[in-house]
Motif scaffolding. Structure first.
Motif, short mmCIF file in Angstrom:
data_model
loop_
_atom_site.label_atom_id
_atom_site.label_comp_id
_atom_site.label_asym_id
_atom_site.label_seq_id
_atom_site.Cartn_x
_atom_site.Cartn_y
_atom_site.Cartn_z
N MET B 1 0.85 -1.20 0.00
CA MET B 1 0.00 0.00 0.00
C MET B 1 0.89 1.24 0.00
SD MET B 1 -3.20 -1.00 0.17
CE MET B 1 -3.41 -2.70 -0.34
N THR B 5 -1.68 4.29 -4.08
CA THR B 5 -3.04 3.81 -3.86
C THR B 5 -4.04 4.95 -3.76
OG1 THR B 5 -2.56 3.79 -1.53
CG2 THR B 5 -2.42 1.68 -2.71
N ASN B 6 -3.57 6.13 -3.35
CA ASN B 6 -4.52 7.23 -3.23
C ASN B 6 -5.03 7.73 -4.57
OD1 ASN B 6 -4.61 7.19 -0.53
ND2 ASN B 6 -3.03 8.75 -0.22
N ARG B 8 -6.24 5.72 -6.64
CA ARG B 8 -7.24 4.74 -7.09
C ARG B 8 -8.57 5.39 -7.38
NH1 ARG B 8 -6.72 -0.46 -6.93
NH2 ARG B 8 -4.80 -1.30 -6.08
N PHE B 9 -9.28 4.80 -8.29
CA PHE B 9 -10.66 5.19 -8.63
C PHE B 9 -10.77 6.63 -9.11
CE2 PHE B 9 -11.33 2.52 -4.65
CZ PHE B 9 -11.24 1.34 -5.35
N THR B 10 -9.63 7.29 -9.43
CA THR B 10 -9.80 8.65 -9.94
C THR B 10 -10.08 8.61 -11.43
OG1 THR B 10 -7.42 8.74 -10.12
CG2 THR B 10 -8.41 9.80 -8.20
N GLU B 11 -10.54 9.74 -11.93
CA GLU B 11 -10.96 9.79 -13.33
C GLU B 11 -9.77 9.63 -14.27
OE1 GLU B 11 -12.79 13.52 -13.68
OE2 GLU B 11 -14.71 12.83 -12.89
N THR B 12 -9.97 8.87 -15.31
CA THR B 12 -8.99 8.82 -16.39
C THR B 12 -9.53 9.72 -17.50
OG1 THR B 12 -10.13 7.00 -17.40
CG2 THR B 12 -8.44 6.44 -15.80
#
Lengths: 258, 301
Positions: B1, B5-6, B8-12
């Motif tokens: 970790m 990891t921060n 993660r799940f952000t917009e591409t």
């Protein structure tokens, strides 16, 4: 704690209301990476609600309020920069009734790829490879390799449910949520899905809601027992079934209520 | 970790592009809804504005005076109500009961499918064809003459196929499992229909029937050929001015006459007639929606 895997899902004081009714009360749990964790408890205890929190499907319904924190793989999924699209790509979900789309087996498997890529990025070879890989992983390849153009809804229920799992895999999810994945299946089908769960564990974190106590016992590494929106007990499956710490857990697993 | 990891799940960029498309699609759908609603509101607004000088309760219950150049529309208003009520009194029971038979009793064979096809096609027949049929069948063959009866029966024939089709749809939307539950305690088909099928489809059936009110009230051709008349002397506010074997005035016909056949009509009167016709239809539909909401609130699934 060196031998225990890192948690891939962490919730801290999670509360959830459907309008005025509080369905989850102060839920804090660490779901370990790469294991199968089952959620058990009587109907209406919040198992499915908790499961649905992990990919934020609950909030489609306008009257749901959530407080608290859910961290997936170290990231709070309620952070403003979280994209629902990317979140749901990483967190797959399998439903109670198999829900293949009414298109061919092949198109079902590549459906996610088509949604998440530009058309020009996808070559036929890539798609073919993804289909073979995903279907092999769920053990359907040998049965279906000659019937890839068959309508997915014409398959047997067990095959449909496996196909629904295969549909998630090309997107390389980290977490797979299953909401009573076997309740529409017979004994053979259930065994098939459970074997598949074992095959998938390690690479994926699996969270499974089940009403079937023996399934929880057979097919999970850890168990979370919930009652009336709270987590009563969370431990290794053997410990929970052999030496339950809480009297309510003991009564439930002995079948005195539920 | 790690720190990574921060992210993660952000917009591409792809997600951002898809979201632009999403916003565009949403905007497009909204624009189309607006394109549908705005002209309607403009039409109604324009009508009301032009009709304003004449609109009053007195306009509805007054009779036309000075060769229909002034006065009210009572004979046409009550005539339309006569025609609509009588035609639906004929077509609603026949249509609903026929639909129940076709959906609940009749076997699914080629004949039934043929009837179904015929019903759907009949619903699309132009009203002028119904008018000529009514003229031949009711006015001449059945010797009802040019009368309210002929006109109502013609309207009934016209609305019947749509009532059958919408009722069948409402019946078909009742889940099969409800019927099976009933059969499995030994209920007959009629008991099943009475206890389960009709109570759960009544809101859909009523909607279908009441939508036909506006059609019956608005059609001009069928009544023009069979029973509507240019002018009829009637007492102001008389609730029962016509016999069924007489001809009557009707709002749609009256509107046509005022705007094309009578010179020198006070300018706001045709507009006011149109507004009353619209208002009548709107009132019936509003009543239907209220009833449906009330019925649906009792529905438990």
């Amino acid at each position: 704690m060196s031998d225990t895997p890192q948690p891939s899902i962490t919730t801290r004081s999670l509360n959830l209301w459907y309008a005025k009714f509080q369905a989850l009360i102060d839920v804090s749990a660490d779901i370990k990476h790469g294991l199968i964790t089952s959620l058990i408890g009587p109907s209406g205890c919040g198992k499915t609600t908790l499961l649905r929190c992990f990919n934020r499907v609950n909030e489609r319904y306008g009257y749901v309020t959530t407080t608290g924190e859910i961290k997936l793989l170290g990231k709070n999924i309620y952070d403003p920069d979280v994209s629902l699209v990317e979140l749901r790509k990483t967190v797959g979900m399998v439903f109670q009734r198999p829900n293949p789309l009414p298109i061919s087996v092949y198109e079902n498997v590549v459906f996610g790829l088509r949604i998440h890529h530009e058309r020009s990025q996808l070559t036929r070879a890539m798609l073919d490879e993804a289909v073979e890989k995903a279907l092999t992983e769920v053990g359907l390849w040998d049965d279906l390799k000659d019937r890839l153009n068959a309508r997915a809804t014409s398959l047997q229920l067990e095959q449909q449910q496996k196909l629904c799992i295969a549909r998630l895999l090309p997107l390389k999810p980290e977490i797979i949520l299953m909401d009573e994945p076997c309740s529409a299946l017979d004994v053979e089908g259930t065994r098939g899905i459970e074997e598949l769960m074992f095959a998938l564990k390690g690479r994926y974190t699996l969270v499974v809601v089940t009403h079937n106590m023996s399934q929880a016992r057979r097919a999970s590494d850890e168990c979370i027992f919930m009652l009336l929106g709270r987590i009563i007990e969370h431990s290794r499956t053997e410990d929970l079934f052999l030496t339950p710490k809480h009297p309510k857990t003991a009564e439930y697993i002995e079948g005195r209520y539920g | 970790m790690s720190d990574g990891t921060n992210q993660r799940f952000t917009e591409t960029p792809l997600v951002r592009r898809k979201q632009r498309e999403e916003r565009f699609a949403q905007w497009l759908f909204f624009a189309m809804s607006a394109a549908m609603i705005v002209p309607l509101l403009l039409i109604v607004g324009y009508l009301v504005q032009r009709a304003w000088p004449s609109l009053s309760l007195g306009f509805i219950i007054d009779v036309p005076v000075r060769g229909m150049k002034e006065g009210g529309i009572w004979p046409a208003f009550i005539g339309t109500i006569y025609l609509v009520v009588l035609s639906l009194a004929v077509s609603a029971p026949i249509g609903i009961l026929a639909a129940v038979y076709l959906n609940e009793y009749a076997r699914d064979n080629w004949f039934n499918r043929l009837i179904n096809l015929a019903v759907i096609n009949l619903a699309g027949v132009p009203s002028i064809v119904h008018a000529l049929f009514g003229l031949g069948a009711f006015v001449y063959a059945a010797r009802f003459g040019y009368s309210i009866l002929s006109a109502s029966l013609t309207l009934a024939i016209m609305t019947l196929p749509v009532i059958i089709a919408s009722t069948r749809e409402a019946l078909a939307s009742v889940p099969r499992s409800f019927r099976e539950a009933c059969w499995n305690v030994g209920a007959t088909r009629w008991q099943t229909i009475k206890a389960v099928v009709l109570p759960n489809s009544i809101s859909g059936i009523l909607t279908g029937v009441i939508l036909q009110v506006s059609r019956a009230a608005g059609e001009t051709a069928p009544i023009m050929f069979t029973g509507a008349v240019f002018f009829k002397a009637v007492q102001k506010g008389d609730l029962f001015p016509y016999n069924f074997n007489e001809q009557c005035m009707a709002l749609s016909m009256h509107l046509y006459t005022l705007s094309t056949q009578v010179p020198g009509v006070k300018e706001s009167i045709p507009f006011a007639t149109a507004v009353v016709l619209l208002g009548l239809v709107l009132a019936v539909n509003a009543a239907a929606i209220t009833l449906r909401v009330w019925l649906r609130n009792r529905k438990k699934w």
